[in-house]
Design an enzyme around this catalytic site. Structure first.
Site, PDB file in Angstrom:
ATOM      1  N   GLN A   1       9.347  42.765 -64.190  1.00  0.00           N
ATOM      2  CA  GLN A   1       8.272  41.804 -64.430  1.00  0.00           C
ATOM      3  C   GLN A   1       7.962  40.976 -63.182  1.00  0.00           C
ATOM      4  OE1 GLN A   1       9.903  40.453 -68.662  1.00  0.00           O
ATOM      5  NE2 GLN A   1       7.871  39.640 -68.252  1.00  0.00           N
ATOM      6  N   HIS A   2       6.771  40.395 -63.202  1.00  0.00           N
ATOM      7  CA  HIS A   2       6.351  39.296 -62.326  1.00  0.00           C
ATOM      8  C   HIS A   2       6.028  39.666 -60.878  1.00  0.00           C
ATOM      9  CE1 HIS A   2       7.796  36.906 -65.640  1.00  0.00           C
ATOM     10  NE2 HIS A   2       9.066  37.080 -65.357  1.00  0.00           N
TER      11      HIS A   2
ATOM     12  N   ASP B   1       9.827  45.258 -68.263  1.00  0.00           N
ATOM     13  CA  ASP B   1      11.127  45.851 -68.579  1.00  0.00           C
ATOM     14  C   ASP B   1      11.742  45.286 -69.851  1.00  0.00           C
ATOM     15  OD1 ASP B   1      11.611  43.372 -67.401  1.00  0.00           O
ATOM     16  OD2 ASP B   1      12.881  44.157 -65.795  1.00  0.00           O
TER      17      ASP B   1
END
Length: 473
Positions: A76-77, A238
């Protein structure tokens, strides 16, 4: 028998599982590592590393040419900025890059404070979130930001390169900071902040959970060995992929022990925590995934074991030592500039006591966050097991410490690589146009080892909270 492939593009490696859609059996697998660079808070990987690793992992399976569908679960991110040809303009700033901590603080105030973020995007910014990294890029590399023709998350970038379609999903998008779980759309108030000033046309379309977002292009087929025309699912983050792979029902807590530590629960109720402890994410099925994440988990404990020169499971029966193993700063609690701290050493302190303190310190933030997740999700089922996943779930010391700190019975699923497995569930759902939770149930992904509850020991948590309060307030 149809075959699909689920991909996990994590911080450290790309894993690919080729799965039989009828039984959920893993037919073949492959893995290739990534290079992560950076010091002083920087953590970066060039996106082409992920693409090359995906090609290697698929080649290792020996079955890439036989699959009917694919989906990607990604870290992520991360921030990927590319030109008009989707060629990255710089390495991706990863989720654990903490350089944007000042931007996180400034953005929180700019929108009207934590309450405004909780009411809109659903989460209060921390350095992990993509919006803070974009603000950092605009402030520190303005020429790169100005040249960006697209802004993507890691899984988005891989999906786009496979299918030619600029798409993401609500789960991963909800961790960007510029997607609102209240409106189920990009948030114009966030995108319009002076430090952000991001044209929404640079962002990917948000696809539905079981949507076929495209098919494998001839260029991707040539590079990856996949069949031209194979179905491409939306992909997701994820944590969302792991929850989908397990078919988690509301009220069941999940604790993941990896490089980072994560605790979450699926919820039918939209979360919004102005304290910032709980991230109010969406999941990949149409529900929500209130979640808390720490930067320091198994890697920090393993580092302490290495310093001590003992096996990672060589913990003492008890300890009076308190350790806050914030070796990379920390996200929960939000202390990006913190370092590790230890209190309570004596002349007769044994290495195993120090190591046990490291385990307890790494687990404490996650255990504390479970209470906040219960509040945000409408409550956790007291009779449900705590589902323990990630590499640490196999460790006897981790199982013991989590059991003592929570008093809950534990369920350790037999299935590993749950992110890739969840991506395979999503690929199957797109292929069959079926409910992903029904597919997870068909595959019996929650089957595993059940551990009876052990006596709850509240003393370590009380000691850790007191030390953290004295050091950080």
């Amino acid at each position: 028998m149809a075959l699909v492939v689920g991909v996990d593009c994590s911080t450290q490696a790309t894993k690919a599982l080729v799965i039989d859609t009828e039984t959920g059996r893993t037919v073949a697998s492959g893995r290739a590592t990534h290079t992560v660079t950076g010091t002083d808070g920087a953590r970066e990987t060039h996106p082409t590393v992920w693409w090359d690793a995906l090609a290697q992992a698929l080649e290792q399976t020996g079955r890439a040419g036989d699959v009917a569908a694919i989906a990607v679960g990604g870290q992520q991110h991360g921030l990927v900025v590319s030109d008009a040809d989707d060629a990255p303009l710089r390495p991706s700033m990863l989720w654990n890059d903490t350089r944007s901590a000042p931007q996180a603080e400034a953005l929180t105030a700019a929108l009207g404070g934590p309450e405004a973020w909780a009411a809109g995007p659903g989460s209060v910014p921390v350095a992990a979130y993509t919006v803070t990294k974009w603000a950092w890029l605009r402030a520190n590399e303005p020429d790169v930001a100005a040249a960006a023709a697209s802004v993507r998350l890691p899984h988005d970038w891989l999906t786009t390169r496979m299918s030619g379609e600029a798409v993401t999903d609500r789960g991963d998008a909800s961790g960007s900071g510029w997607y609102s779980t209240a409106t189920e759309a990009y948030d114009p108030a966030v995108l319009g902040l002076p430090a952000v000033d991001l044209d929404p046309s640079l962002l990917p379309r948000v696809a539905g959970p079981t949507e076929v977002v495209g098919t494998i292009t001839s260029a991707a087929a040539s590079a990856l060995g996949l069949p031209v025309g194979a179905v491409v699912g939306a992909g997701t983050g994820d944590n969302m992929a792991a929850a989908m792979g397990l078919g988690v029902e509301p009220g069941v807590p999940v604790l993941s022990l990896g490089t980072s530590g994560t605790v979450y629960a699926v919820s039918d109720r939209r979360p919004g925590d102005p304290s910032g402890t709980v991230s109010g994410f969406a999941d990949a099925t149409g529900r929500f995934l209130p979640l808390a994440c720490t930067l320091n988990c198994t890697l920090a404990v393993d580092r302490v074991a290495t310093w001590l020169g003992i096996d990672r499971n060589a913990v003492a029966d008890r300890t009076a030592v308190t350790m806050l193993p914030y070796l990379d700063g920390e996200r929960t609690p939000n202390l990006p500039q913190a370092s590790g701290a230890m209190l309570g050493l004596r002349h007769d302190t044994e290495p195993g006591e120090i190591l046990l303190a490291a385990y307890q310190g790494a687990a404490a933030s996650l255990v504390d966050a479970m209470d906040a997740i219960a509040e945000q999700s409408g409550g956790l089922d007291p009779d449900a097991p705590l589902v323990l996943i990630g590499g640490g779930a196999q460790g006897t010391a981790w199982r013991r410490v989590i059991g003592e700190l929570t008093g809950r019975r534990l369920l350790v699923p037999a299935a590993d690589e749950l992110v890739a497995l969840g991506a395979a569930v999503q690929a199957t759902a797109a292929l069959e146009q079926a409910d992903p939770l029904a597919i997870a149930a068909r595959w019996k992904t929650q089957s595993g080892e059940e551990l009876a509850p052990i006596a709850h020991d509240p003393a370590p948590m009380a000691r850790i909270r007191a030390v953290a309060e004295s050091l950080f307030g």
